[in-house]
Design a protein around this motif. Structure first.
Motif, mmCIF file in Angstrom:
data_model
loop_
_atom_site.group_PDB
_atom_site.id
_atom_site.type_symbol
_atom_site.label_atom_id
_atom_site.label_comp_id
_atom_site.label_asym_id
_atom_site.label_seq_id
_atom_site.Cartn_x
_atom_site.Cartn_y
_atom_site.Cartn_z
ATOM 1 N N GLN A 55 -0.160 -1.064 -8.812
ATOM 2 C CA GLN A 55 -1.551 -0.708 -9.067
ATOM 3 C C GLN A 55 -2.523 -1.723 -8.500
ATOM 4 O O GLN A 55 -3.625 -1.373 -8.095
ATOM 5 C CB GLN A 55 -1.808 -0.588 -10.563
ATOM 6 C CG GLN A 55 -1.174 0.606 -11.201
ATOM 7 C CD GLN A 55 -1.602 0.733 -12.645
ATOM 8 O OE1 GLN A 55 -1.657 -0.243 -13.386
ATOM 9 N NE2 GLN A 55 -1.916 1.940 -13.047
ATOM 10 N N ASN A 77 0.804 -1.219 0.000
ATOM 11 C CA ASN A 77 0.000 0.000 0.000
ATOM 12 C C ASN A 77 0.843 1.278 0.000
ATOM 13 O O ASN A 77 0.340 2.338 -0.356
ATOM 14 C CB ASN A 77 -0.976 -0.005 1.175
ATOM 15 C CG ASN A 77 -2.137 -0.928 0.912
ATOM 16 O OD1 ASN A 77 -2.757 -0.879 -0.143
ATOM 17 N ND2 ASN A 77 -2.434 -1.810 1.855
ATOM 18 N N ARG A 78 2.108 1.184 0.352
ATOM 19 C CA ARG A 78 2.997 2.350 0.340
ATOM 20 C C ARG A 78 3.615 2.613 -1.031
ATOM 21 O O ARG A 78 4.125 3.700 -1.276
ATOM 22 C CB ARG A 78 4.145 2.157 1.336
ATOM 23 C CG ARG A 78 3.793 2.379 2.763
ATOM 24 C CD ARG A 78 5.043 2.504 3.636
ATOM 25 N NE ARG A 78 6.013 1.445 3.474
ATOM 26 C CZ ARG A 78 6.047 0.322 4.186
ATOM 27 N NH1 ARG A 78 5.153 0.094 5.112
ATOM 28 N NH2 ARG A 78 6.985 -0.587 3.980
ATOM 29 N N VAL A 79 3.617 1.630 -1.915
ATOM 30 C CA VAL A 79 4.319 1.746 -3.189
ATOM 31 C C VAL A 79 3.323 2.119 -4.287
ATOM 32 O O VAL A 79 2.516 1.303 -4.712
ATOM 33 C CB VAL A 79 5.054 0.423 -3.539
ATOM 34 C CG1 VAL A 79 5.779 0.544 -4.869
ATOM 35 C CG2 VAL A 79 6.020 0.038 -2.417
ATOM 36 N N ASP A 80 3.392 3.370 -4.741
ATOM 37 C CA ASP A 80 2.436 3.879 -5.727
ATOM 38 C C ASP A 80 2.507 3.147 -7.066
ATOM 39 O O ASP A 80 1.505 3.045 -7.774
ATOM 40 C CB ASP A 80 2.652 5.369 -5.971
ATOM 41 C CG ASP A 80 2.243 6.215 -4.779
ATOM 42 O OD1 ASP A 80 1.438 5.738 -3.947
ATOM 43 O OD2 ASP A 80 2.737 7.354 -4.673
ATOM 44 N N GLU A 81 3.664 2.657 -7.430
ATOM 45 C CA GLU A 81 3.820 1.960 -8.716
ATOM 46 C C GLU A 81 3.027 0.652 -8.766
ATOM 47 O O GLU A 81 2.736 0.152 -9.844
ATOM 48 C CB GLU A 81 5.301 1.672 -8.996
ATOM 49 C CG GLU A 81 6.121 2.904 -9.268
ATOM 50 C CD GLU A 81 6.650 3.602 -8.008
ATOM 51 O OE1 GLU A 81 7.431 4.546 -8.152
ATOM 52 O OE2 GLU A 81 6.265 3.207 -6.879
ATOM 53 N N ALA A 109 2.496 -3.849 -11.509
ATOM 54 C CA ALA A 109 3.178 -2.571 -11.336
ATOM 55 C C ALA A 109 3.286 -1.857 -12.675
ATOM 56 O O ALA A 109 3.522 -2.482 -13.705
ATOM 57 C CB ALA A 109 4.576 -2.787 -10.764
#
Length: 155
Positions: free
Chosen positions: A96, A90-94, A111
Motif C-alpha cells: 500500500q 508498483n506491480r505488487v498490489d498488496e 503491506a
C-alpha cells in the motif's frame, strides 16, 4: 503551496471528515452559501489541494487481517537498481505504501495481507528473488493504535 483562508480550511476539514458532503451540507456546516462553497471546492480541486475522493474500505471485513512493514536494503545503490525496485513495488498490489529512508534500511513498505502465508509469498517469492534486493526484514503489526489520513489543519 496555495493561499487558503479560514473558510477554505473549514471546507477541507469538513471534507476530510466526510467527502460525500453536498455543497448545501458543506455550506450549512461552515456558514457560506452553497454557490460559494461550490466555487471554493472547485478551486481547491483545480489547485490539487483536494487530490481526489475515495471510499474507505474495511480491510478486516474483506479478509485482510495482517499488516506488515517490510524493510528493504538494495543490492546496489545505483539509479538503475532503484528504478527496478520502484517498478517492482508498483506491480505488487498488496504493498500500500513505500518510502525511501535514511538509516539502516533503504526502503520501508507497508503491506496489507490476508495471512502469514501471503506475507511469506511476498517476501520469499517476490522481494527476495528480485535482483535489486539484498536484504529483507519484516515486522508484523500486532495492534493498530491509530490510523488517520487526515492532515492536521488549523483554521
Amino acid at each position: 503551496m496555495i493561499d487558503v483562508d479560514a473558510f477554505d480550511l473549514k471546507i477541507l476539514t469538513a471534507l476530510q471528515d466526510d467527502g460525500r458532503l453536498t455543497n448545501q451540507e458543506l455550506a450549512d456546516r461552515i456558514g457560506l452559501s452553497a454557490s460559494q462553497c461550490s466555487r471554493r471546492r472547485m478551486r481547491l480541486e483545480e489547485e490539487k489541494v483536494i487530490s481526489g475522493y475515495h471510499a474507505d474500505l474495511s480491510a478486516e471485513a474483506l479478509g485482510f487481517n495482517l499488516i506488515a512493514f517490510i524493510h528493504i536494503t538494495l543490492a546496489t545503490h545505483s539509479p538503475d537498481n532503484a528504478k527496478k525496485f520502484r517498478a517492482l513495488v508498483n506491480r505488487v498490489d498488496e504493498i500500500q505504501e513505500a518510502y525511501s529512508l535514511t538509516g539502516d534500511a533503504d526502503y520501508v513498505l507497508k503491506a496489507v495481507l490476508r495471512n502469514l502465508k501471503s506475507l511469506s509469498d511476498i517476501v520469499n517469492n517476490v522481494l527476495m528473488p528480485h535482483p535489486s534486493v539484498a536484504h529483507v526484514r519484516s515486522s508484523i503489526v500486532l495492534d493498530r493504535l491509530k490510523e488517520s489520513a487526515k492532515l492536521p489543519l488549523r483554521s
